[in-house]
Design an enzyme around this catalytic site. Structure first.
Site, PDB file in Angstrom:
ATOM      1  N   ASP A  31       0.877  -1.177   0.000  1.00 41.55           N
ATOM      2  CA  ASP A  31       0.000   0.000   0.000  1.00 41.55           C
ATOM      3  C   ASP A  31       0.912   1.224   0.000  1.00 41.55           C
ATOM      4  O   ASP A  31       1.911   1.236   0.731  1.00 41.55           O
ATOM      5  CB  ASP A  31      -0.871  -0.025   1.278  1.00 41.55           C
ATOM      6  CG  ASP A  31      -2.066   0.914   1.184  1.00 41.55           C
ATOM      7  OD1 ASP A  31      -3.197   0.445   1.387  1.00 41.55           O
ATOM      8  OD2 ASP A  31      -1.868   2.118   0.933  1.00 41.55           O
ATOM      9  N   TYR A 141     -13.466   7.154 -14.117  1.00 40.95           N
ATOM     10  CA  TYR A 141     -13.214   6.056 -13.179  1.00 40.95           C
ATOM     11  C   TYR A 141     -13.739   4.738 -13.742  1.00 40.95           C
ATOM     12  O   TYR A 141     -13.020   3.741 -13.840  1.00 40.95           O
ATOM     13  CB  TYR A 141     -13.863   6.375 -11.822  1.00 40.95           C
ATOM     14  CG  TYR A 141     -13.920   5.192 -10.899  1.00 40.95           C
ATOM     15  CD1 TYR A 141     -12.765   4.463 -10.614  1.00 40.95           C
ATOM     16  CD2 TYR A 141     -15.113   4.800 -10.308  1.00 40.95           C
ATOM     17  CE1 TYR A 141     -12.811   3.359  -9.776  1.00 40.95           C
ATOM     18  CE2 TYR A 141     -15.169   3.701  -9.468  1.00 40.95           C
ATOM     19  CZ  TYR A 141     -14.017   2.985  -9.212  1.00 40.95           C
ATOM     20  OH  TYR A 141     -14.066   1.897  -8.393  1.00 40.95           O
ATOM     21  N   PHE A 169     -20.986  -2.867  -6.265  1.00 42.16           N
ATOM     22  CA  PHE A 169     -21.924  -1.761  -6.259  1.00 42.16           C
ATOM     23  C   PHE A 169     -21.482  -0.887  -5.066  1.00 42.16           C
ATOM     24  O   PHE A 169     -20.291  -0.674  -4.914  1.00 42.16           O
ATOM     25  CB  PHE A 169     -23.360  -2.297  -6.294  1.00 42.16           C
ATOM     26  CG  PHE A 169     -23.683  -2.720  -7.725  1.00 42.16           C
ATOM     27  CD1 PHE A 169     -22.987  -3.754  -8.346  1.00 42.16           C
ATOM     28  CD2 PHE A 169     -24.602  -2.027  -8.481  1.00 42.16           C
ATOM     29  CE1 PHE A 169     -23.194  -4.087  -9.688  1.00 42.16           C
ATOM     30  CE2 PHE A 169     -24.842  -2.356  -9.815  1.00 42.16           C
ATOM     31  CZ  PHE A 169     -24.132  -3.385 -10.416  1.00 42.16           C
TER      32      PHE A 169
END
Ligand code: UFG
Length: 340
Positions: A31, A141, A169
């Site tokens: 990360d 995006y 979603f």
């Protein structure tokens, strides 16, 4: 053998790390901490700070650990932000993925799960949306993630990569340990909770003139722990099958105003809000058909009620009033306040 989670310090990645560990699976995290948090991941998890687009850095990680699968979350993921800086979305998401795949394939790692999105569909022609629906993103995006999926397709055809793309979603809610802490926060549920708790002003409702029952946008909210479980199922299936795209949602849509009502029920406080103009790039209605994930992966979302999702987010917000930041203004035994 271990699994690499890129973006494991982020919201969904950190919950997946937790779930993997609970199943006794070794995990390594990469990360760059641009959005993620070191404190979101248990201290004993190997955690490398760096970019997935940095080949020498990644090669070093692959040399130190025997990795046999990658879950890729390290990407830019905000619809609104992408409408202001489209280039960053193609650079980070498409460029980052290409570099990661090249180094992965060079290291002989052949299983890959992409964190993809409902934003690949754009304004849907049918609702609930099946995976076979047309993909016409309304923002950079969504377009960048669609490009990532196409790249995976060809890496599968040409190099035999086994992959799955999971089109989330609206991820929401929290586990006991991990929750949503973005800077700046742009997501509806944590913002509505902050407004209800009096930690910010009225919530702007972006658009009340959409073709939906109450005029606000409709989304399919899915619990972040249910999402994490789908990842494990996708990885298991990949041992026998290859390439698939799966929607992950609950199949039920809630408007922005309905979410504010759910936050009111969970917190016991009304959410102050005000009408605001539409946010560019927002489709009116995104609701998933997740039959394919249920049928082929055996995925059964267990926390599928909006109230359960919102209550878990509220519990996390109460327990973490400053998110992952170290506690501020702690009271010392002598009664002096300190700042860290
Ligand atoms: N909204 C407001 N006011 C706010 C924040 C959000 O009205 O202050 C509205 C948005 O306009 C939208 C809904 O609340 O209609 C949900 O917005 P979020 O920002 O929480 O989430 P998005 O739907 O924009 O996007 C999320 C993820 C994406 C993913 C998408 C898939 O951030 O990565 O869900 O549906 F692609």
């Amino acid at each position: 053998m271990a699994i690499l989670v890129t973006g494991g310090g982020g919201y969904i990645g950190s919950v997946l790390v937790e779930v993997l560990r609970e199943r006794g699976i070794a995990v390594v995290v990469v990360d760059n901490l641009s959005r993620g948090h070191r404190r979101a991941v248990a201290e004993d998890v190997p955690f490398y700070v760096g970019d997935v687009g940095d080949g020498p850095f990644l090669r070093g990680v692959f040399r130190e650990h025997s990795i046999d699968g990658v879950f890729h979350f390290a990407a830019s993921s905000l619809v609104g932000e992408s409408m202001h800086d489209a280039g960053a979305y193609f650079r980070n998401n498409v460029g980052g993925l290409l570099r990661l795949l090249e180094v992965m394939l060079e290291a002989g790692i052949g299983r890959f799960v992409l964190s993809s999105t409902a934003a690949t569909y754009g304004e849907p022609t049918e609702v609930p949306i099946p995976e076979t629906a047309p993909t016409e993103p309304t923002n950079p995006y969504g377009e960048s993630k669609l490009t990532c999926e196409r790249m995976l397709h060809w890496m599968g055809v040409v190099h035999g990569l086994r992959w799955a793309a999971l089109r989330y979603f609206n991820a929401a809610g929290a586990s006991d340990r991990c929750g949503e802490d973005h800077t700046p926060e742009t997501h509806l549920v944590p913002l509505a909770i902050a407004a209800a708790a009096g930690r910010r002003g009225p919530l702007p409702v972006f658009g009340l003139d959409y073709p939906t029952p109450d005029g606000s946008c409709v989304r399919d909210y899915v619990h972040v722990e249910d999402l994490a479980e789908a990842h494990l199922l996708a990885l298991e299936r990949m041992s026998e099958h290859s390439a698939e795209i799966y929607n992950l949602g609950n199949g039920e849509g809630f408007s922005v105003l309905e979410v504010l009502d759910a936050v009111h029920r969970a917190t016991g406080r009304p959410v102050p809000w005000e009408a605001a103009p539409r946010r560019s790039g927002d489709p009116a209605r995104l609701v998933a058909s997740s039959h394919k994930a249920r049928r082929e992966l055996g995925w059964t979302p267990r926390r599928d009620r909006l109230d359960v999702i919102v209550e878990s987010a509220w519990r996390w917000a109460l327990a973490h009033p400053h998110g992952y930041a170290p506690p501020r203004g702690d009271v010392l035994p002598h009664g002096h306040a300190t700042r860290s």
